[in-house]
Each structure stands twice: as C-alpha cells, then as structure tokens.
Design a protein around this motif. Structure first.
Motif, PDB file in Angstrom:
ATOM      1  N   TYR A 172       0.900  -1.327  -0.168  1.00  0.00           N
ATOM      2  CA  TYR A 172       0.157  -0.038   0.030  1.00  0.00           C
ATOM      3  C   TYR A 172       0.735   1.288   0.038  1.00  0.00           C
ATOM      4  CZ  TYR A 172      -3.664   3.361   0.777  1.00  0.00           C
ATOM      5  OH  TYR A 172      -4.581   4.336   0.560  1.00  0.00           O
ATOM      6  N   VAL A 173       0.704   2.160  -1.070  1.00  0.00           N
ATOM      7  CA  VAL A 173       1.263   3.452  -1.086  1.00  0.00           C
ATOM      8  C   VAL A 173       0.661   4.446  -0.735  1.00  0.00           C
ATOM      9  CG1 VAL A 173       2.881   4.705  -2.679  1.00  0.00           C
ATOM     10  CG2 VAL A 173       2.485   2.424  -3.292  1.00  0.00           C
ATOM     11  N   VAL A 191       4.488   1.692   2.085  1.00  0.00           N
ATOM     12  CA  VAL A 191       5.341   2.634   1.170  1.00  0.00           C
ATOM     13  C   VAL A 191       4.912   4.061   1.484  1.00  0.00           C
ATOM     14  CG1 VAL A 191       6.597   3.184  -0.912  1.00  0.00           C
ATOM     15  CG2 VAL A 191       6.034   0.880  -0.257  1.00  0.00           C
ATOM     16  N   LEU A 192       5.774   4.988   2.015  1.00  0.00           N
ATOM     17  CA  LEU A 192       5.292   6.235   2.287  1.00  0.00           C
ATOM     18  C   LEU A 192       5.886   6.914   1.137  1.00  0.00           C
ATOM     19  CD1 LEU A 192       4.126   8.448   4.141  1.00  0.00           C
ATOM     20  CD2 LEU A 192       6.280   8.809   5.080  1.00  0.00           C
ATOM     21  N   ALA A 193       4.906   7.843   0.505  1.00  0.00           N
ATOM     22  CA  ALA A 193       5.027   8.700  -0.667  1.00  0.00           C
ATOM     23  C   ALA A 193       5.512  10.133  -0.102  1.00  0.00           C
ATOM     24  CB  ALA A 193       4.004   9.084  -1.672  1.00  0.00           C
ATOM     25  N   HIS A 194       6.778  10.279  -0.131  1.00  0.00           N
ATOM     26  CA  HIS A 194       7.383  11.516   0.589  1.00  0.00           C
ATOM     27  C   HIS A 194       7.018  12.810  -0.472  1.00  0.00           C
ATOM     28  CE1 HIS A 194       9.558  10.092   3.975  1.00  0.00           C
ATOM     29  NE2 HIS A 194       9.781   9.142   3.294  1.00  0.00           N
ATOM     30  N   TYR A 195       6.911  12.472  -1.909  1.00  0.00           N
ATOM     31  CA  TYR A 195       6.532  13.639  -2.457  1.00  0.00           C
ATOM     32  C   TYR A 195       5.164  14.297  -2.204  1.00  0.00           C
ATOM     33  CZ  TYR A 195       4.210   9.744  -5.018  1.00  0.00           C
ATOM     34  OH  TYR A 195       3.437   8.865  -5.412  1.00  0.00           O
ATOM     35  N   ALA A 209       6.723   3.451   8.240  1.00  0.00           N
ATOM     36  CA  ALA A 209       6.477   2.741   6.926  1.00  0.00           C
ATOM     37  C   ALA A 209       7.469   1.650   6.484  1.00  0.00           C
ATOM     38  CB  ALA A 209       6.304   3.906   5.797  1.00  0.00           C
ATOM     39  N   ASP A 210       7.472   0.631   5.652  1.00  0.00           N
ATOM     40  CA  ASP A 210       8.488  -0.059   5.559  1.00  0.00           C
ATOM     41  C   ASP A 210       9.379   0.413   4.525  1.00  0.00           C
ATOM     42  OD1 ASP A 210       7.415  -2.455   6.957  1.00  0.00           O
ATOM     43  OD2 ASP A 210       5.753  -2.439   5.527  1.00  0.00           O
ATOM     44  N   TYR A 211       8.945   1.249   3.670  1.00  0.00           N
ATOM     45  CA  TYR A 211       9.915   1.848   2.738  1.00  0.00           C
ATOM     46  C   TYR A 211       9.535   3.201   2.619  1.00  0.00           C
ATOM     47  CZ  TYR A 211      11.190  -2.979   1.585  1.00  0.00           C
ATOM     48  OH  TYR A 211      11.551  -4.200   1.276  1.00  0.00           O
ATOM     49  N   ILE A 213       9.491   6.493  -0.801  1.00  0.00           N
ATOM     50  CA  ILE A 213       9.941   6.925  -2.146  1.00  0.00           C
ATOM     51  C   ILE A 213       9.717   8.408  -2.285  1.00  0.00           C
ATOM     52  CG2 ILE A 213       9.296   4.742  -3.042  1.00  0.00           C
ATOM     53  CD1 ILE A 213       6.478   5.884  -3.965  1.00  0.00           C
ATOM     54  N   SER A 214      10.777   8.900  -2.879  1.00  0.00           N
ATOM     55  CA  SER A 214      10.387  10.418  -3.213  1.00  0.00           C
ATOM     56  C   SER A 214      10.066  10.710  -4.732  1.00  0.00           C
ATOM     57  CB  SER A 214      11.994  11.071  -2.965  1.00  0.00           C
ATOM     58  OG  SER A 214      12.942  10.548  -3.684  1.00  0.00           O
ATOM     59  N   THR A 215       9.965   9.771  -5.430  1.00  0.00           N
ATOM     60  CA  THR A 215       9.084   9.838  -6.860  1.00  0.00           C
ATOM     61  C   THR A 215       8.368   8.391  -7.012  1.00  0.00           C
ATOM     62  OG1 THR A 215      10.882   8.695  -7.950  1.00  0.00           O
ATOM     63  CG2 THR A 215      11.226  11.078  -7.891  1.00  0.00           C
ATOM     64  N   PRO A 216       7.320   8.623  -7.703  1.00  0.00           N
ATOM     65  CA  PRO A 216       6.529   7.312  -7.855  1.00  0.00           C
ATOM     66  C   PRO A 216       7.407   6.160  -8.438  1.00  0.00           C
ATOM     67  CG  PRO A 216       5.376   9.254  -8.689  1.00  0.00           C
ATOM     68  CD  PRO A 216       6.667   9.684  -8.263  1.00  0.00           C
ATOM     69  N   LEU A 217       8.477   6.552  -9.573  1.00  0.00           N
ATOM     70  CA  LEU A 217       9.086   5.311 -10.257  1.00  0.00           C
ATOM     71  C   LEU A 217      10.075   4.795  -9.101  1.00  0.00           C
ATOM     72  CD1 LEU A 217       9.732   6.774 -13.664  1.00  0.00           C
ATOM     73  CD2 LEU A 217       8.464   4.960 -13.136  1.00  0.00           C
ATOM     74  N   GLU A 218      10.281   5.302  -8.050  1.00  0.00           N
ATOM     75  CA  GLU A 218      11.227   4.307  -7.222  1.00  0.00           C
ATOM     76  C   GLU A 218      10.655   3.496  -6.461  1.00  0.00           C
ATOM     77  OE1 GLU A 218      13.688   8.470  -5.527  1.00  0.00           O
ATOM     78  OE2 GLU A 218      12.794   7.058  -3.881  1.00  0.00           O
ATOM     79  N   LEU A 219       9.127   3.241  -6.507  1.00  0.00           N
ATOM     80  CA  LEU A 219       8.653   2.125  -6.312  1.00  0.00           C
ATOM     81  C   LEU A 219       9.035   0.921  -6.995  1.00  0.00           C
ATOM     82  CD1 LEU A 219       6.301   1.137  -4.345  1.00  0.00           C
ATOM     83  CD2 LEU A 219       4.705   0.930  -6.284  1.00  0.00           C
ATOM     84  N   LEU A 220       9.272   0.956  -8.203  1.00  0.00           N
ATOM     85  CA  LEU A 220      10.120  -0.164  -9.040  1.00  0.00           C
ATOM     86  C   LEU A 220      11.323  -0.688  -8.501  1.00  0.00           C
ATOM     87  CD1 LEU A 220       9.026   1.084 -12.653  1.00  0.00           C
ATOM     88  CD2 LEU A 220       7.832  -0.526 -11.224  1.00  0.00           C
ATOM     89  N   ASP A 221      12.092   0.238  -7.847  1.00  0.00           N
ATOM     90  CA  ASP A 221      13.553  -0.495  -7.146  1.00  0.00           C
ATOM     91  C   ASP A 221      12.980  -1.263  -5.989  1.00  0.00           C
ATOM     92  OD1 ASP A 221      14.482   1.464  -8.872  1.00  0.00           O
ATOM     93  OD2 ASP A 221      14.889   2.985  -7.530  1.00  0.00           O
ATOM     94  N   ILE A 222      12.073  -0.820  -5.355  1.00  0.00           N
ATOM     95  CA  ILE A 222      11.565  -1.649  -4.101  1.00  0.00           C
ATOM     96  C   ILE A 222      11.033  -3.070  -4.434  1.00  0.00           C
ATOM     97  CG2 ILE A 222       9.859  -1.691  -2.212  1.00  0.00           C
ATOM     98  CD1 ILE A 222      10.039   1.284  -2.143  1.00  0.00           C
TER      99      ILE A 222
END
Ligand SMILES: O=C(O)COP(=O)(O)O
Length: 228
Positions: A172-173, A191-195, A209-211, A213-222
């Motif tokens: 869940y983001v 996943v916390l959306a810091h943006y 939060a477990d993770y 991200i500072s951009t949406p695409l960083e989710l793919l790295d996770i």
C-alpha cells in the motif's frame, strides 16, 4: 529475456492512495477552500498552507480558515466546499510525473493495481473520468464505500479481495499517517510517498512505513522491476 511476471519478489497487488500519491489534487482543493472563504468574507488561504493538508479531506482543509465556525456550522461549510470542489474538480489537478510509466510497468508484469482513497465516492467518480490512464485500476474503494475508512484496514482488504489477491502479498502506497496505519493494520507492505502532502509538523519517521519513495518510479526499485 527475463519474464517479469515470474519474478518471485513481485507483489500480487499494489494499492494506491489517490490525493497526494497518484494525483496532485491540492490546487483544486485549495481553490474550493478559497471559494468558500470568499463566500463567507474570509481571507484566502495561501497555497503553502493548504497544500500540506490536502490529504486530510474537507474537514482538514476547512479547519484552516473556519476553526471556530466548524463546531457549529460544519454541514453548511462542508456542503459549500463540496459544491465548489465539484464545480471545478479537475481544472488544475494532474497526475504526478512517473505515475503512468509506473502503472504500465506494473500491468506488464501482471501486478494488479487498485485505488483506496478516503475521498467520497461521488467526488471520486466525478474526478476519475478526467484521467483515462487510470482505467487500469481493477478496484476503486472510496472513503464511504464501507462504513469505516482508513486507518481502518477494511477498505484495503476489500480492494485486495476485489483484485483476487492475497493481502499479505500487497503493497500500500500513501502519503499520510492514516495510509501507513491502514496498510500496517491490513498486514500489507507499506510505502510512504514523501513527494505527497506531508507538513513540517508531521513526523513521518514515527509512522514506521516499511519503505519511503521520493518519486513514484522509485517504487519499482523496491519491487525489483527495472525502471522504464
Ligand atoms: O479526500 C480525502 O479525504 C483524502 O483522500 P486520499 O485518501 O486519497 O488521500
């Protein structure tokens, strides 16, 4: 070529919050608030003040200008706000950069996607047709779909059920404390959306939060998928 759909690390589903995670809705929410301010002879609220509160619904926004009046006139003020917002719901609202390629990559990898928002169903249904790129969502659960809303886990669990996926294999983001609480309560990876809309007075590190991200695409790295 690697078959992304067979990646053992992949989650079965990714569930997203709407305001402050997929869509930057703050400009239209702020305009609606300032419309109500004008109606009641109040000074407009500056963008730097309303933006961090944009995930907190009509009550959170109205509190910025009507802290006292809200106690006695909440339903009248809420109706004025919702009318103003509904009249101009997608004028300046936009999809965050990276969200569309993120969704495309998830769909290609056969990861199911859903929206779980606290926005009322009527407003969500008025807003989403302006974003045809969101037709990929197989489930949209709103703040009043059930009798409880986030941070209760039930809306997230309903979305997982509608996607036909195991909640324990879902991410869940979201950008608000209630999002992370709801995800944790549903035993999902959070996943916390810091943006998104996080104010200076918030302490996101305490939300656990477990993770992040500072951009949406960083989710793919996770998740372990290559960025497009
Ligand atoms: O409108 C609200 O109450 C907040 O909506 P969200 O849950 O998508 O951030």
């Amino acid at each position: 070529m690697t078959n992304l759909a067979n990646n053992p690390k992949l989650p079965e589903g990714v569930l997203f919050d709407l305001d402050g995670t997929l869509l930057n809705t703050a400009p239209d929410l702020g305009a609606a608030l300032n419309n109500v301010c004008a109606l009641y002879g109040k000074e407009p609220v500056h963008e730097s003040i309303y933006t961090p509160v944009a995930s907190h619904g009509s009550r959170g926004l109205l509190k910025l200008a009507f802290s006292e009046e809200l106690q006695t006139h909440e339903s009248e003020l809420r109706k004025a706000f919702l009318d103003a917002y509904s009249n101009s719901i997608a004028a300046r609202t936009h999809v965050y950069e990276g969200v569309v390629p993120l969704l495309n990559t998830l769909i290609q990898a056969r990861v199911k996607v859903a929206i779980v928002t606290n926005k009322p169903k009527q407003l969500t249904q008025e807003l989403l047709p302006s974003f045809p790129e969101f037709n990929v969502f197989e489930s949209v659960v709103c703040g009043d779909t059930l009798s409880v809303s986030k941070p209760d886990p039930a809306p997230l669990l309903l979305a997982a059920e509608q996607l036909g996926v195991n909640p324990k294999s879902c991410i869940y983001v979201g950008d608000a404390e209630r999002d992370i609480q709801a995800g944790r309560n549903a035993a999902m990876t959070t996943v916390l959306a810091h943006y998104g809309y996080i104010s200076d007075s918030d302490s996101p590190a305490d939300w656990k939060a477990d993770y992040g991200i500072s951009t949406p695409l960083e989710l793919l790295d996770i998740i372990g998928l290559p960025q497009p």
